[in-house]
Structures are given as structure tokens and as C-alpha cells.
Scaffold this motif. Sequence first.
Motif, mmCIF file in Angstrom:
data_model
loop_
_atom_site.group_PDB
_atom_site.id
_atom_site.type_symbol
_atom_site.label_atom_id
_atom_site.label_comp_id
_atom_site.label_asym_id
_atom_site.label_seq_id
_atom_site.Cartn_x
_atom_site.Cartn_y
_atom_site.Cartn_z
ATOM 1 N N THR A 160 0.772 0.493 -7.722
ATOM 2 C CA THR A 160 -0.940 0.285 -7.435
ATOM 3 C C THR A 160 -1.074 -0.174 -6.297
ATOM 4 O O THR A 160 -2.755 -0.301 -5.714
ATOM 5 C CB THR A 160 -0.337 -1.552 -8.276
ATOM 6 O OG1 THR A 160 0.165 -2.555 -7.795
ATOM 7 C CG2 THR A 160 -0.256 -1.407 -9.646
ATOM 8 N N VAL A 193 -2.053 3.984 -8.432
ATOM 9 C CA VAL A 193 -3.678 3.867 -8.491
ATOM 10 C C VAL A 193 -4.481 3.642 -7.045
ATOM 11 O O VAL A 193 -4.071 2.910 -6.246
ATOM 12 C CB VAL A 193 -4.047 1.960 -9.264
ATOM 13 C CG1 VAL A 193 -5.332 1.138 -9.144
ATOM 14 C CG2 VAL A 193 -3.617 1.726 -10.715
ATOM 15 N N PRO A 194 -5.507 4.355 -6.464
ATOM 16 C CA PRO A 194 -6.073 4.616 -5.875
ATOM 17 C C PRO A 194 -7.211 2.904 -5.097
ATOM 18 O O PRO A 194 -7.732 1.991 -6.155
ATOM 19 C CB PRO A 194 -7.468 5.173 -5.739
ATOM 20 C CG PRO A 194 -7.676 5.046 -6.647
ATOM 21 C CD PRO A 194 -6.237 4.844 -8.217
ATOM 22 N N SER A 233 -3.306 0.701 0.615
ATOM 23 C CA SER A 233 -3.304 1.329 0.084
ATOM 24 C C SER A 233 -3.021 2.927 0.352
ATOM 25 O O SER A 233 -2.771 3.974 0.158
ATOM 26 C CB SER A 233 -4.734 1.095 -0.536
ATOM 27 O OG SER A 233 -5.404 0.899 -1.318
ATOM 28 N N THR A 242 -0.421 4.658 -1.340
ATOM 29 C CA THR A 242 -0.915 5.263 -2.767
ATOM 30 C C THR A 242 -1.250 6.305 -2.549
ATOM 31 O O THR A 242 -1.403 7.399 -3.337
ATOM 32 C CB THR A 242 -1.323 4.185 -3.738
ATOM 33 O OG1 THR A 242 -2.803 3.499 -2.464
ATOM 34 C CG2 THR A 242 -0.674 2.923 -4.553
ATOM 35 N N HIS A 243 -2.445 6.284 -1.349
ATOM 36 C CA HIS A 243 -3.348 7.764 -1.267
ATOM 37 C C HIS A 243 -2.343 8.578 -1.110
ATOM 38 O O HIS A 243 -2.570 10.030 -1.198
ATOM 39 C CB HIS A 243 -4.037 7.168 -0.233
ATOM 40 C CG HIS A 243 -4.792 6.245 -0.628
ATOM 41 N ND1 HIS A 243 -5.749 5.730 0.114
ATOM 42 C CD2 HIS A 243 -5.479 5.584 -1.577
ATOM 43 C CE1 HIS A 243 -6.713 4.669 -0.904
ATOM 44 N NE2 HIS A 243 -6.546 4.924 -1.912
ATOM 45 N N LEU A 286 -3.165 10.390 -10.022
ATOM 46 C CA LEU A 286 -3.921 9.105 -9.947
ATOM 47 C C LEU A 286 -4.854 7.951 -10.975
ATOM 48 O O LEU A 286 -4.879 9.197 -11.840
ATOM 49 C CB LEU A 286 -5.733 9.882 -9.314
ATOM 50 C CG LEU A 286 -5.771 9.134 -9.101
ATOM 51 C CD1 LEU A 286 -7.215 9.819 -7.615
ATOM 52 C CD2 LEU A 286 -7.243 8.938 -10.056
ATOM 53 N N SER A 327 -7.213 5.079 -13.253
ATOM 54 C CA SER A 327 -7.263 3.832 -12.975
ATOM 55 C C SER A 327 -8.041 3.112 -13.551
ATOM 56 O O SER A 327 -8.430 1.952 -13.651
ATOM 57 C CB SER A 327 -8.704 4.663 -12.662
ATOM 58 O OG SER A 327 -9.634 5.293 -13.774
ATOM 59 N N SER A 328 -6.723 3.282 -14.638
ATOM 60 C CA SER A 328 -7.492 2.447 -16.314
ATOM 61 C C SER A 328 -5.622 2.164 -17.467
ATOM 62 O O SER A 328 -4.886 3.274 -16.888
ATOM 63 C CB SER A 328 -8.036 2.555 -16.829
ATOM 64 O OG SER A 328 -7.797 4.319 -17.796
ATOM 65 N N GLU A 344 -5.147 6.014 -18.866
ATOM 66 C CA GLU A 344 -4.685 7.011 -18.297
ATOM 67 C C GLU A 344 -2.648 6.747 -18.415
ATOM 68 O O GLU A 344 -2.558 7.770 -18.238
ATOM 69 C CB GLU A 344 -5.423 6.683 -17.280
ATOM 70 C CG GLU A 344 -7.334 7.089 -16.685
ATOM 71 C CD GLU A 344 -7.403 7.230 -15.858
ATOM 72 O OE1 GLU A 344 -8.758 7.744 -15.116
ATOM 73 O OE2 GLU A 344 -6.923 6.699 -14.629
#
Length: 169
Positions: free
Chosen positions: A12, A37-38, A46, A49-50, A60, A62-63, A66
Motif C-alpha cells: 500500500t 495500491v497507487p 508512493s 508502489t509506482h 495495480l 484500488s479496492s 480487485e
Amino acid sequence: MIAAFSRLTIITEARHRSGALNTASHAVELGRDVAAVPGSVFSPNSAGTHRLIRSGAAELISSPAEAAELLGLGPDAPAEAAELLGLGPDAPAGVAASEPDDPRQRPVDGLPAEVGMLYDVLSFTRPMSPDEISARSGVTILQTLRGLSTLQGRGLAVRNDAGWKLART
């Protein structure tokens, strides 16, 4: 250890150099799925993660839905996950279910140990060759080929031009 015991490692936040990136690296080496998580492009927390997402080492997400999808759980994943952990609305407090249709039962329960070892090595997202699966699992190549056929017959694994991976159910 975190990477070894997890089917999916979710990062994260991670600076450019961090323990979280080490864990992600170990997960990739073990053939486990990694997701990230971006975050804000202006946040140093971040950067890691990126980098994972950009390099293709992580999916990638975001929830939670996912993340559940990466684990092969269906659209009702949060409810399914709660049931798998024995936290469903019908689960008595502190009592684990023991029926044969127990939702916490692993798909490979009742199959030979070698087949379970193959299942544990496979990924939902990254196809692998039988040679790689054999090397990662410690199962002979002949047993690997037989076990993959068993997993495919049960709808637990699929083969494509790139190799073998877990089937989404």
C-alpha cells in the motif's frame, strides 16, 4: 516469511527503498502474486508502489474487490472472504465448521500432497512452464505433468501458450 505464507502480497505504501519492496521482491521470487495500491505522485511514500506497477512486478489495485479478484474469488468476494475466515453471519462465535462442504476447505483437499504443492506454486496472473513449476515446488517433472493434468481436470488450473496458471472460479 510474509511472502512465503501469502498467496497475494499487497503493497500500500513503500518508499523507493523499503522493507515492503523487499517483501514484494521475495513474493515475486516465490511465484506469488503481488499487487500495489497507487498513491499521490508527489508522495515519497508512493515511489515504491509506482515502481512495482510500472515494472510489471505488481498488479495495480484500488479496492478490496480487485484484491479478491486476484485471489480468484467471485463478485461476492468480501462476503466469501468473511465466510472463508469463519466470520460469516451464520458462523457461531469461536466454532469452526467441519462439514465436508465447509467453505474454508482448500480446493486441493483430498488430492495427493504433490498436487497441493503444485497448486501452491501456481499464480492467478503469471503463467509458468512445467519446468519452472517443478523447480519451485520440488516435485519431479513427471509428477508435475500428472499433477497439472489433475488440476486442469478439476478446473483449478488452465494452460495457454504462455504456460500454466490457476483458473479463476
